[in-house]
Write a protein that holds these residues in place. Structure first.
Motif, PDB file in Angstrom:
ATOM      1  N   ALA A  88       0.845  -1.197   0.000  1.00 45.97           N
ATOM      2  CA  ALA A  88       0.000   0.000   0.000  1.00 45.97           C
ATOM      3  C   ALA A  88       0.880   1.246   0.000  1.00 45.97           C
ATOM      4  O   ALA A  88       1.900   1.300   0.687  1.00 45.97           O
ATOM      5  CB  ALA A  88      -0.912  -0.006   1.227  1.00 45.97           C
ATOM      6  N   GLY A  91      -1.001   8.347   1.206  1.00 44.71           N
ATOM      7  CA  GLY A  91      -2.020   9.258   0.686  1.00 44.71           C
ATOM      8  C   GLY A  91      -3.453   8.846   0.867  1.00 44.71           C
ATOM      9  O   GLY A  91      -4.354   9.543   0.420  1.00 44.71           O
ATOM     10  N   ARG A  92      -3.730   7.725   1.555  1.00 41.53           N
ATOM     11  CA  ARG A  92      -5.129   7.344   1.718  1.00 41.53           C
ATOM     12  C   ARG A  92      -5.552   7.250   3.189  1.00 41.53           C
ATOM     13  O   ARG A  92      -6.659   6.826   3.494  1.00 41.53           O
ATOM     14  CB  ARG A  92      -5.406   6.011   1.007  1.00 41.53           C
ATOM     15  CG  ARG A  92      -5.187   6.074  -0.501  1.00 41.53           C
ATOM     16  CD  ARG A  92      -5.781   4.875  -1.191  1.00 41.53           C
ATOM     17  NE  ARG A  92      -7.221   4.904  -1.179  1.00 41.53           N
ATOM     18  CZ  ARG A  92      -7.997   3.840  -1.462  1.00 41.53           C
ATOM     19  NH1 ARG A  92      -7.436   2.681  -1.743  1.00 41.53           N
ATOM     20  NH2 ARG A  92      -9.300   3.932  -1.437  1.00 41.53           N
ATOM     21  N   PHE A  94      -4.636   5.378   5.798  1.00 46.87           N
ATOM     22  CA  PHE A  94      -4.783   4.113   6.514  1.00 46.87           C
ATOM     23  C   PHE A  94      -3.742   4.053   7.635  1.00 46.87           C
ATOM     24  O   PHE A  94      -2.632   3.554   7.449  1.00 46.87           O
ATOM     25  CB  PHE A  94      -4.609   2.929   5.562  1.00 46.87           C
ATOM     26  CG  PHE A  94      -5.607   2.898   4.443  1.00 46.87           C
ATOM     27  CD1 PHE A  94      -6.908   3.315   4.641  1.00 46.87           C
ATOM     28  CD2 PHE A  94      -5.231   2.452   3.184  1.00 46.87           C
ATOM     29  CE1 PHE A  94      -7.837   3.289   3.607  1.00 46.87           C
ATOM     30  CE2 PHE A  94      -6.153   2.420   2.138  1.00 46.87           C
ATOM     31  CZ  PHE A  94      -7.457   2.845   2.348  1.00 46.87           C
ATOM     32  N   LYS A 102       3.823   4.783   5.296  1.00 43.98           N
ATOM     33  CA  LYS A 102       3.446   4.084   4.071  1.00 43.98           C
ATOM     34  C   LYS A 102       4.275   4.472   2.855  1.00 43.98           C
ATOM     35  O   LYS A 102       3.966   4.067   1.741  1.00 43.98           O
ATOM     36  CB  LYS A 102       1.957   4.326   3.798  1.00 43.98           C
ATOM     37  CG  LYS A 102       1.064   3.708   4.863  1.00 43.98           C
ATOM     38  CD  LYS A 102      -0.395   4.044   4.662  1.00 43.98           C
ATOM     39  CE  LYS A 102      -0.714   5.473   5.048  1.00 43.98           C
ATOM     40  NZ  LYS A 102      -0.655   5.683   6.502  1.00 43.98           N
ATOM     41  N   TRP A 132      -0.591   1.623  -5.434  1.00 48.05           N
ATOM     42  CA  TRP A 132      -0.805   2.894  -6.126  1.00 48.05           C
ATOM     43  C   TRP A 132       0.467   3.707  -5.928  1.00 48.05           C
ATOM     44  O   TRP A 132       1.239   3.461  -4.995  1.00 48.05           O
ATOM     45  CB  TRP A 132      -2.051   3.631  -5.621  1.00 48.05           C
ATOM     46  CG  TRP A 132      -2.075   3.911  -4.146  1.00 48.05           C
ATOM     47  CD1 TRP A 132      -1.563   5.007  -3.499  1.00 48.05           C
ATOM     48  CD2 TRP A 132      -2.655   3.084  -3.127  1.00 48.05           C
ATOM     49  NE1 TRP A 132      -1.778   4.915  -2.154  1.00 48.05           N
ATOM     50  CE2 TRP A 132      -2.453   3.743  -1.888  1.00 48.05           C
ATOM     51  CE3 TRP A 132      -3.321   1.857  -3.136  1.00 48.05           C
ATOM     52  CZ2 TRP A 132      -2.890   3.212  -0.685  1.00 48.05           C
ATOM     53  CZ3 TRP A 132      -3.757   1.325  -1.923  1.00 48.05           C
ATOM     54  CH2 TRP A 132      -3.547   2.009  -0.717  1.00 48.05           C
ATOM     55  N   TYR A 136       1.779  11.774  -5.873  1.00 51.47           N
ATOM     56  CA  TYR A 136       0.381  12.129  -6.136  1.00 51.47           C
ATOM     57  C   TYR A 136       0.024  11.827  -7.589  1.00 51.47           C
ATOM     58  O   TYR A 136       0.756  12.207  -8.516  1.00 51.47           O
ATOM     59  CB  TYR A 136       0.138  13.619  -5.863  1.00 51.47           C
ATOM     60  CG  TYR A 136      -1.052  14.160  -6.629  1.00 51.47           C
ATOM     61  CD1 TYR A 136      -2.354  13.861  -6.220  1.00 51.47           C
ATOM     62  CD2 TYR A 136      -0.879  14.920  -7.788  1.00 51.47           C
ATOM     63  CE1 TYR A 136      -3.449  14.317  -6.940  1.00 51.47           C
ATOM     64  CE2 TYR A 136      -1.969  15.385  -8.517  1.00 51.47           C
ATOM     65  CZ  TYR A 136      -3.245  15.074  -8.090  1.00 51.47           C
ATOM     66  OH  TYR A 136      -4.339  15.514  -8.805  1.00 51.47           O
ATOM     67  N   ARG A 139      -6.557   9.095  -8.902  1.00 54.95           N
ATOM     68  CA  ARG A 139      -6.748   7.645  -8.849  1.00 54.95           C
ATOM     69  C   ARG A 139      -8.143   7.291  -8.369  1.00 54.95           C
ATOM     70  O   ARG A 139      -8.851   8.099  -7.784  1.00 54.95           O
ATOM     71  CB  ARG A 139      -5.702   6.997  -7.942  1.00 54.95           C
ATOM     72  CG  ARG A 139      -5.673   7.527  -6.517  1.00 54.95           C
ATOM     73  CD  ARG A 139      -4.659   6.777  -5.659  1.00 54.95           C
ATOM     74  NE  ARG A 139      -4.618   7.350  -4.322  1.00 54.95           N
ATOM     75  CZ  ARG A 139      -3.626   8.094  -3.855  1.00 54.95           C
ATOM     76  NH1 ARG A 139      -2.591   8.357  -4.617  1.00 54.95           N
ATOM     77  NH2 ARG A 139      -3.667   8.582  -2.621  1.00 54.95           N
ATOM     78  N   PHE A 140      -8.514   6.030  -8.644  1.00 51.26           N
ATOM     79  CA  PHE A 140      -9.781   5.447  -8.198  1.00 51.26           C
ATOM     80  C   PHE A 140     -10.975   6.326  -8.587  1.00 51.26           C
ATOM     81  O   PHE A 140     -11.814   6.675  -7.767  1.00 51.26           O
ATOM     82  CB  PHE A 140      -9.751   5.190  -6.685  1.00 51.26           C
ATOM     83  CG  PHE A 140      -8.624   4.294  -6.260  1.00 51.26           C
ATOM     84  CD1 PHE A 140      -8.545   2.992  -6.726  1.00 51.26           C
ATOM     85  CD2 PHE A 140      -7.619   4.752  -5.433  1.00 51.26           C
ATOM     86  CE1 PHE A 140      -7.496   2.148  -6.350  1.00 51.26           C
ATOM     87  CE2 PHE A 140      -6.571   3.923  -5.052  1.00 51.26           C
ATOM     88  CZ  PHE A 140      -6.516   2.624  -5.517  1.00 51.26           C
ATOM     89  N   ASN A 179      -2.524   0.901 -10.740  1.00 55.75           N
ATOM     90  CA  ASN A 179      -3.144   2.231 -10.749  1.00 55.75           C
ATOM     91  C   ASN A 179      -2.129   3.299 -11.172  1.00 55.75           C
ATOM     92  O   ASN A 179      -2.061   4.384 -10.599  1.00 55.75           O
ATOM     93  CB  ASN A 179      -3.736   2.546  -9.367  1.00 55.75           C
ATOM     94  CG  ASN A 179      -4.797   1.554  -8.967  1.00 55.75           C
ATOM     95  OD1 ASN A 179      -5.805   1.394  -9.650  1.00 55.75           O
ATOM     96  ND2 ASN A 179      -4.563   0.845  -7.864  1.00 55.75           N
TER      97      ASN A 179
END
Length: 345
Positions: A88, A91-92, A94, A102, A132, A136, A139-140, A179
């Motif tokens: 992973a 930027g998300r 988690f 990350k 991903w 930057y 995405r998604f 991605n």
């Protein structure tokens, strides 16, 4: 089952790859093992996972998919299977992923690989992918690049150097992207060639009848760099089965999980789906098999990743390997694409 060479590697992967992102959320460990047994019995040798699976991801379920696969894998003939997983990126938000650290740097890659090996109960991973980009990118479902969102990121050369060390240690065999963009594909490939670092052999991006963005610049990039597409979401989050045309089935992902699959809730998706379902019905083909057979027919697709929550769905999806779309059907598909180009990019 057809087996295709994956990029510039010695991996011969089945035309269909078993996706596993529901294991641990929508599928129990018993159901997961039943699916794995059935898929392998049908000739599938390629299994795809990720450290963040199952999705939607959470602190409670993080890593469960790999753990479920590991409990199965330890009873299999390892050298007959090709196991892929992913690290992973940032930027998300988690925070439960490696304590919130990350970045795709040496320390995180080493920890993520070691953790995945432990969960998978194996000594090596055949294909290790960046889920991903570290940098930057839209995405998604996002489609517009915004320069104001650009932040410092780990240079591509440093990422490849870290992977080179892990490959030398025998923990992974090959690396891939996911991605990713045309710029990213060419930068990874050219950097590797110039500096003698590991070359990426694959890219895992969304590709289906509702999202044919890959047909353009990405197809050009993988052609010249000899990189295979592992197409995910060939059923467009299940929308291309037609099951959402008349409401939301109770046990479907979009019904179960709020704000999930937003790219498939955009305008014109339902109209496009209805048109593709109509093609399938007129030719006595199931909409799901039409959608998967289309993805499999594309020259840049090395393997199509399918997933299912029930064994019945899995059987129907795998049976699509027996379907070859006629020129007439492909012409009808292109006509719909002209009318509704990429409604869910």
């Amino acid at each position: 089952m057809i087996y295709n060479q994956l990029g510039e590697s010695d991996l011969k992967v089945s035309d269909i790859c078993l996706g596993t992102m529901t294991y641990g959320k929508q599928n129990t460990i018993e159901e997961a093992h039943q699916q794995l047994d059935y898929a392998v019995a049908q000739g599938i040798n390629f299994i795809d996972a990720a450290e963040m699976y199952p999705v939607p991801t959470s602190a409670e379920t993080y890593g469960k998919t790999e753990a479920y696969i590991g409990e199965w894998l330890k009873h299999q003939q390892r050298d007959k299977l090709i196991i892929a997983t992913k690290i992973a990126g940032p930027g998300r938000g988690f925070e439960w992923v490696r304590g919130g650290a990350k970045a795709i740097d040496h320390a995180n890659i080493k920890q993520a690989v070691d953790d995945s090996l432990r969960r998978l109960q194996t000594d090596y991973i055949d294909l290790y992918q960046i889920h991903w980009p570290d940098r930057y990118v839209p995405r998604f479902g996002a489609t517009v690049f915004d320069p104001t969102q650009v932040k410092p990121s780990v240079p591509i050369v440093e990422q490849l150097e870290a992977f080179a060390d892990i490959i030398k240690a025998g923990k992974i065999r090959y690396i891939g992207l996911s991605n990713e963009t045309p710029w990213g594909v060419t930068q990874f490939s050219n950097t590797a060639k110039q500096l003698g670092l590991p070359k990426v052999i694959s890219i895992q991006n969304a590709y289906n009848l509702l999202n044919r963005v890959f047909d353009g610049a990405l197809a050009e990039a993988v052609y010249y760099e000899n990189i295979g597409l592992l197409a995910y979401s060939p059923l467009g989050f299940g929308f291309l089965t037609g099951k959402y045309l008349y409401g939301k089935p109770e046990k479907a992902r979009v019904s179960l999980f709020q704000n999930f699959g937003q790219r498939y809730l955009k305008p014109k998706v339902s109209e496009a789906v209805a048109a593709y379902v109509d093609i399938a019905k007129r030719h006595n083909i199931s909409p799901a098999q039409l959608a998967i057979a289309f993805v499999r027919s594309r020259w840049f697709v090395t393997s199509t990743i399918i997933g299912a929550t029930t064994l019945e769905q899995l059987k129907e999806n795998i049976d699509s390997v027996n379907l070859v779309l006629s020129k007439e059907i492909l012409k009808e598909i292109d006509a719909v694409n002209l009318q509704f180009p990429n409604p869910a990019p």
